[in-house]
Design a protein around this motif. Structure first.
Motif, PDB file in Angstrom:
ATOM      1  N   GLN A 149      39.514  27.746  50.073  1.00 52.93           N
ATOM      2  CA  GLN A 149      39.002  29.375  50.624  1.00 52.93           C
ATOM      3  C   GLN A 149      40.190  30.151  49.829  1.00 52.93           C
ATOM      4  OE1 GLN A 149      40.973  29.541  54.431  1.00 52.93           O
ATOM      5  NE2 GLN A 149      40.195  31.559  54.470  1.00 52.93           N
ATOM      6  N   THR A 153      37.471  32.861  47.982  1.00 50.17           N
ATOM      7  CA  THR A 153      37.843  34.153  48.447  1.00 50.17           C
ATOM      8  C   THR A 153      37.888  35.114  46.981  1.00 50.17           C
ATOM      9  OG1 THR A 153      39.078  34.091  50.309  1.00 50.17           O
ATOM     10  CG2 THR A 153      39.747  35.854  49.352  1.00 50.17           C
ATOM     11  N   ASN A 157      35.216  38.400  46.158  1.00 55.36           N
ATOM     12  CA  ASN A 157      36.503  39.503  45.471  1.00 55.36           C
ATOM     13  C   ASN A 157      35.874  39.711  44.101  1.00 55.36           C
ATOM     14  OD1 ASN A 157      37.911  39.822  47.826  1.00 55.36           O
ATOM     15  ND2 ASN A 157      39.660  39.334  46.987  1.00 55.36           N
TER      16      ASN A 157
END
Length: 256
Positions: A149, A153, A157
């Motif tokens: 995860q 992310t 981003n």
């Protein structure tokens, strides 16, 4: 030297390795391959022991012993000694990324150092995930999910930030009249596909000789909605030298 405080909770989440099989795993071959996996586990557990004792007031230097434990655990391995060529390559990649992590700690709240640190950490995590998936490295299932995860992310981003940078690069920033060549202004559109919270842009003004003349900040208060156009401006604090180009550092607090 001022040093940035580390985000202990995130790091503990990422590096928490325990001797429980929480994922589907494949046995490695005999000899060097199996011993390598055992040593990786030992190094990661020692790294965790150090991270467990960190606090939110510790600086980036506190990470050095943790990375060194991982590095020392596998430093004597050579890629050509492995039965599995893929595992040999992973070993070399793991050794290389640990060296990069130790030489790119996020000091001084520096944008590029923090960015490099996050990118290297994502590579580190991908290697660990592969060792779990293909070579039987024991890891708790929750920790395994957290690793994946976190990497997702970081990648998302990066995509959002790059979209904003691409828009800035296409934008013409012009001098605002009657400001004595001090204020610059341009209009950018949110093409990320998300609503953005906490947008911060640093305009790095580069001179003809390649040096940075000044670095100016812009903050957007509130939500920058998807597809919304906003007027972005900054004031030039140093009027010495001619601006040859602009570089941009972009940070966001959240997107949804």
């Amino acid at each position: 030297m001022k040093k940035q405080f580390i985000f202990t909770t995130i790091l503990l989440c990422l590096f928490s390795i325990i001797g429980i099989s929480g994922c589907t795993q494949t046995n490695t071959s005999n000899g060097v391959d199996k011993q390598f996996i055992k040593d990786v586990k030992v190094g990661l557990n020692k790294s965790l022991d150090i991270l467990d004792n960190l606090s939110n007031t510790d600086t980036s230097d506190a990470l050095i012993p943790a990375f060194e434990e991982e590095e020392n655990a596998i430093k004597d391995y050579k890629s050509e000694d492995f039965d599995s060529p893929e595992l040999g390559k992973l070993c070399k990649d793991y050794q290389d990324i640990l060296k990069k992590q130790l030489s790119n700690l996020p000091y001084d709240n520096d944008y590029y150092k923090r960015k490099n640190f996050e990118e290297n950490l994502a590579i580190h995590n991908k290697i660990i995930v592969t060792l779990v998936d293909k070579f039987g490295l024991p890891m708790d299932g929750n920790r395994y999910s957290n690793l994946k995860q976190f990497n997702e992310t970081i990648e998302k981003n990066a995509e959002v930030v790059q979209s904003i940078k691409d828009e800035l690069l296409k934008t013409k920033f012009e001098i605002v009249p009657d400001t004595g060549s001090c204020q610059y202004q341009g209009i950018i559109q949110n093409k990320t596909g998300y609503d953005i919270e906490g947008l911060e842009i640093t305009f790095k003004l580069i001179g003809n000789d390649g040096t940075t003349l000044s670095a100016e900040k812009y903050y957007h208060n509130g939500t920058w909605s998807k597809d919304e156009k906003i007027k972005v401006d900054f004031w030039r604090s140093n009027l010495d030298g001619e601006i040859k180009k602009m570089d941009f550092e972009v940070e966001i607090q959240n997107y949804k």
